[in-house]
Design a protein around this motif. Sequence first.
Motif, PDB file in Angstrom:
ATOM      1  N   LEU A  27       0.843  -1.136  -0.003  1.00 36.79           N
ATOM      2  CA  LEU A  27       0.033   0.055   0.034  1.00 36.79           C
ATOM      3  C   LEU A  27       0.826   1.232   0.083  1.00 36.79           C
ATOM      4  CD1 LEU A  27      -2.793  -0.790   2.355  1.00 36.79           C
ATOM      5  CD2 LEU A  27      -3.040  -0.489  -0.071  1.00 36.79           C
ATOM      6  N   VAL A  28       2.030   1.289   0.891  1.00 37.27           N
ATOM      7  CA  VAL A  28       2.745   2.447   0.880  1.00 37.27           C
ATOM      8  C   VAL A  28       3.450   2.695  -0.334  1.00 37.27           C
ATOM      9  CG1 VAL A  28       4.992   3.114   1.725  1.00 37.27           C
ATOM     10  CG2 VAL A  28       3.165   2.385   3.645  1.00 37.27           C
ATOM     11  N   HIS A  29       3.994   1.490  -1.026  1.00 38.80           N
ATOM     12  CA  HIS A  29       4.697   1.778  -2.137  1.00 38.80           C
ATOM     13  C   HIS A  29       3.560   2.009  -3.435  1.00 38.80           C
ATOM     14  CE1 HIS A  29       7.851   0.150  -0.040  1.00 38.80           C
ATOM     15  NE2 HIS A  29       8.689   0.439  -0.892  1.00 38.80           N
ATOM     16  N   SER A  30       2.546   1.705  -3.600  1.00 38.79           N
ATOM     17  CA  SER A  30       1.639   1.823  -4.326  1.00 38.79           C
ATOM     18  C   SER A  30       0.956   3.451  -4.429  1.00 38.79           C
ATOM     19  CB  SER A  30       0.529   0.776  -4.583  1.00 38.79           C
ATOM     20  OG  SER A  30      -0.168   1.145  -3.381  1.00 38.79           O
ATOM     21  N   SER A  31       1.166   3.855  -3.234  1.00 34.70           N
ATOM     22  CA  SER A  31       0.736   5.173  -2.952  1.00 34.70           C
ATOM     23  C   SER A  31       1.398   6.297  -3.822  1.00 34.70           C
ATOM     24  CB  SER A  31       0.626   5.382  -1.625  1.00 34.70           C
ATOM     25  OG  SER A  31      -0.450   4.847  -0.853  1.00 34.70           O
ATOM     26  N   VAL A  32       2.912   5.967  -3.738  1.00 38.05           N
ATOM     27  CA  VAL A  32       3.863   7.143  -4.460  1.00 38.05           C
ATOM     28  C   VAL A  32       3.627   7.018  -5.961  1.00 38.05           C
ATOM     29  CG1 VAL A  32       6.182   7.738  -4.657  1.00 38.05           C
ATOM     30  CG2 VAL A  32       5.156   6.802  -2.559  1.00 38.05           C
ATOM     31  N   ASP A  33       2.862   7.800  -6.651  1.00 43.40           N
ATOM     32  CA  ASP A  33       2.740   8.194  -8.127  1.00 43.40           C
ATOM     33  C   ASP A  33       3.584   9.150  -8.665  1.00 43.40           C
ATOM     34  OD1 ASP A  33       1.665  10.351  -7.421  1.00 43.40           O
ATOM     35  OD2 ASP A  33      -0.378   9.847  -7.973  1.00 43.40           O
ATOM     36  N   ARG A  34       4.443   9.773  -7.787  1.00 42.62           N
ATOM     37  CA  ARG A  34       5.221  10.886  -8.357  1.00 42.62           C
ATOM     38  C   ARG A  34       4.456  11.996  -9.528  1.00 42.62           C
ATOM     39  NH1 ARG A  34      10.009   9.107  -6.455  1.00 42.62           N
ATOM     40  NH2 ARG A  34      10.204   6.821  -6.220  1.00 42.62           N
ATOM     41  N   LYS A  35       3.048  11.906  -9.010  1.00 38.49           N
ATOM     42  CA  LYS A  35       2.282  12.984  -9.696  1.00 38.49           C
ATOM     43  C   LYS A  35       1.686  13.913  -8.833  1.00 38.49           C
ATOM     44  CE  LYS A  35       1.265  10.583 -13.939  1.00 38.49           C
ATOM     45  NZ  LYS A  35       0.389  10.115 -14.584  1.00 38.49           N
ATOM     46  N   ASN A  36       0.921  12.997  -7.658  1.00 40.05           N
ATOM     47  CA  ASN A  36       0.232  13.797  -6.511  1.00 40.05           C
ATOM     48  C   ASN A  36       1.218  13.576  -5.057  1.00 40.05           C
ATOM     49  OD1 ASN A  36      -1.993  14.634  -7.935  1.00 40.05           O
ATOM     50  ND2 ASN A  36      -2.727  12.641  -8.258  1.00 40.05           N
ATOM     51  N   ILE A  37       1.657  12.091  -4.854  1.00 33.63           N
ATOM     52  CA  ILE A  37       2.695  11.937  -3.821  1.00 33.63           C
ATOM     53  C   ILE A  37       3.882  11.595  -4.372  1.00 33.63           C
ATOM     54  CG2 ILE A  37       2.594  10.289  -1.905  1.00 33.63           C
ATOM     55  CD1 ILE A  37      -0.382  10.131  -1.837  1.00 33.63           C
ATOM     56  N   PHE A  38       4.931  12.006  -3.674  1.00 30.99           N
ATOM     57  CA  PHE A  38       6.372  11.944  -4.193  1.00 30.99           C
ATOM     58  C   PHE A  38       6.844  11.129  -2.760  1.00 30.99           C
ATOM     59  CE2 PHE A  38       4.992  15.489  -6.688  1.00 30.99           C
ATOM     60  CZ  PHE A  38       5.789  15.256  -7.526  1.00 30.99           C
ATOM     61  N   GLY A  39       6.443  11.076  -1.732  1.00 27.33           N
ATOM     62  CA  GLY A  39       6.996  10.535  -0.555  1.00 27.33           C
ATOM     63  C   GLY A  39       5.817  10.153   0.475  1.00 27.33           C
ATOM     64  N   VAL A  40       6.089   8.961   0.998  1.00 25.74           N
ATOM     65  CA  VAL A  40       5.010   8.588   2.289  1.00 25.74           C
ATOM     66  C   VAL A  40       5.801   8.030   3.263  1.00 25.74           C
ATOM     67  CG1 VAL A  40       3.116   6.916   2.853  1.00 25.74           C
ATOM     68  CG2 VAL A  40       2.903   8.239   0.615  1.00 25.74           C
ATOM     69  N   ALA A  52       2.846  -3.797  14.864  1.00 24.69           N
ATOM     70  CA  ALA A  52       3.656  -2.787  15.048  1.00 24.69           C
ATOM     71  C   ALA A  52       4.681  -2.227  13.850  1.00 24.69           C
ATOM     72  CB  ALA A  52       4.320  -2.466  16.479  1.00 24.69           C
ATOM     73  N   TRP A  53       3.939  -1.630  12.989  1.00 27.61           N
ATOM     74  CA  TRP A  53       4.818  -1.569  11.497  1.00 27.61           C
ATOM     75  C   TRP A  53       4.948  -0.247  11.252  1.00 27.61           C
ATOM     76  CZ3 TRP A  53       3.772   0.756   6.964  1.00 27.61           C
ATOM     77  CH2 TRP A  53       4.443   0.401   5.872  1.00 27.61           C
ATOM     78  N   THR A  54       6.131   0.202  10.615  1.00 33.12           N
ATOM     79  CA  THR A  54       6.427   1.529  10.183  1.00 33.12           C
ATOM     80  C   THR A  54       7.173   1.375   8.940  1.00 33.12           C
ATOM     81  OG1 THR A  54       6.941   2.481  12.308  1.00 33.12           O
ATOM     82  CG2 THR A  54       7.745   3.561  10.495  1.00 33.12           C
ATOM     83  N   GLY A  55       6.875   2.181   7.943  1.00 31.11           N
ATOM     84  CA  GLY A  55       7.306   1.950   6.562  1.00 31.11           C
ATOM     85  C   GLY A  55       7.412   3.240   5.774  1.00 31.11           C
ATOM     86  N   ALA A  56       8.112   3.376   4.416  1.00 27.03           N
ATOM     87  CA  ALA A  56       7.925   4.466   3.848  1.00 27.03           C
ATOM     88  C   ALA A  56       8.355   4.154   2.356  1.00 27.03           C
ATOM     89  CB  ALA A  56       9.100   5.523   4.294  1.00 27.03           C
ATOM     90  N   SER A  57       8.180   5.180   1.516  1.00 20.07           N
ATOM     91  CA  SER A  57       8.493   4.977   0.073  1.00 20.07           C
ATOM     92  C   SER A  57       8.256   6.440  -0.484  1.00 20.07           C
ATOM     93  CB  SER A  57       7.282   4.169  -0.482  1.00 20.07           C
ATOM     94  OG  SER A  57       7.501   4.042  -1.866  1.00 20.07           O
ATOM     95  N   GLY A  58       9.058   6.305  -1.850  1.00 18.78           N
ATOM     96  CA  GLY A  58       9.509   7.362  -2.330  1.00 18.78           C
ATOM     97  C   GLY A  58      10.346   8.348  -1.928  1.00 18.78           C
ATOM     98  N   ASN A  59      10.636   9.482  -1.697  1.00 20.88           N
ATOM     99  CA  ASN A  59      11.577  10.340  -1.247  1.00 20.88           C
ATOM    100  C   ASN A  59      11.523  10.569   0.188  1.00 20.88           C
ATOM    101  OD1 ASN A  59       9.487  12.112  -0.872  1.00 20.88           O
ATOM    102  ND2 ASN A  59      10.243  13.623  -2.629  1.00 20.88           N
ATOM    103  N   LEU A  60      10.790   9.799   0.987  1.00 21.29           N
ATOM    104  CA  LEU A  60      10.766   9.779   2.660  1.00 21.29           C
ATOM    105  C   LEU A  60      11.256   8.447   2.942  1.00 21.29           C
ATOM    106  CD1 LEU A  60       7.473  11.730   3.256  1.00 21.29           C
ATOM    107  CD2 LEU A  60       9.744  12.556   3.447  1.00 21.29           C
TER     108      LEU A  60
END
Length: 363
Positions: A27-40, A52-60
């Motif tokens: 979900l986190v990785h698919s949210s970054v489309d580099r049009k509206n969201i560049f990092g999550v 207890a999960w923490t994750g990130a994608s894009g430029n964050l």
Amino acid sequence: MNQDTKNTYGKDLGPIEHPLCKQLDRLVHSSVDRKNIFGVTLSVESGDRQLAWTGASGNLSADDSFFIASTTKLFITATMLKLRERSYIQLTDPISRYLDSDLISGIHRFQGTDYSRDITIKQLMAHTSGLPDYFQQKKATGSSLQDDIVGGHDQAWSFTEMLEDVKLMKPHFPPGQSGRALYSDTNYQLLGKIIEQVTEENLEDVFQQFIYEPLELTNTYMFANGSHQTPAPLYYKRTTLHIPQAMASFGPDGGIVSTAKEMMRFLRAFFEGELFPKSYLTELCAWNRIFFPLQYGVGIAKFQLPRIFSPFKTPPELIGHSGLSGAFAYYCPEKDLYLTGTVNQIANPGLSYKLMLRIVHAA
């Protein structure tokens, strides 16, 4: 496991991965489309801590600090409730008990009556004061402060300057009018000043004593211009905004920087009775509509889609707060699930809610 994603497992599970972790990663990785969201960056925990999960994608990355904007208001709420617990204040107190009459006179003149002295702390917290919003309401020039800032015109303002602008704006209804609420950042600027008057300390020091130190939040702070600490840059559409003067001026209505993990620590403490008596939570849930589909209680917000717009037979409630920056901190009682993080996009506030609903649906 992706390099920018970290999973933390509950004690009862040992090394066994929670079934939801892989879905959260996708979900986190698919949210970054580099049009509206560049990092999550995102943190998700179940009430029993088995997830207890923490994750990130894009430029964050998972440990990046970010501007939480109006999610700061939860810190103000927690502080006001702590002051109430210690009998420094009552929520029914008029603000004139704490703020100089000359300072507040004229901030709320409605249909020939000046209600400025009669506004209560609770009305400020609940956005039922009727006060104009210094940030989003248009000035005589025809533009709002928000318009100027998202247009890249960085600027600073003081508390006194903010009140002078408010005195030139029209309030919307008498304080406490039944069924009326209007979201106004002015309310939380006033609450921040009341906290400083009551404690005789600056707001950041009060946060340090009441919240940061007890919860061991070492990467959470009120942004100050010129600080060596630099959060992730904000996005407005595809453009990064460099607005340090504005970020340092928001203060009590939206000036905190934090991380997804530390926001999670704070959010759990907020709802689990670590910061103020848990019994106070019931009183906060006196909901008024502010703008679809959000409702506001006393210092907290509720997001719940109508059934016609929701994939759920019974649409879940999300209770907490979000910010214009795309930051969020919400608890879902139906799923006993906590969610914190940011999509770091000012132009589309709905993006953070779409992500949260996808997570709740997966859970």
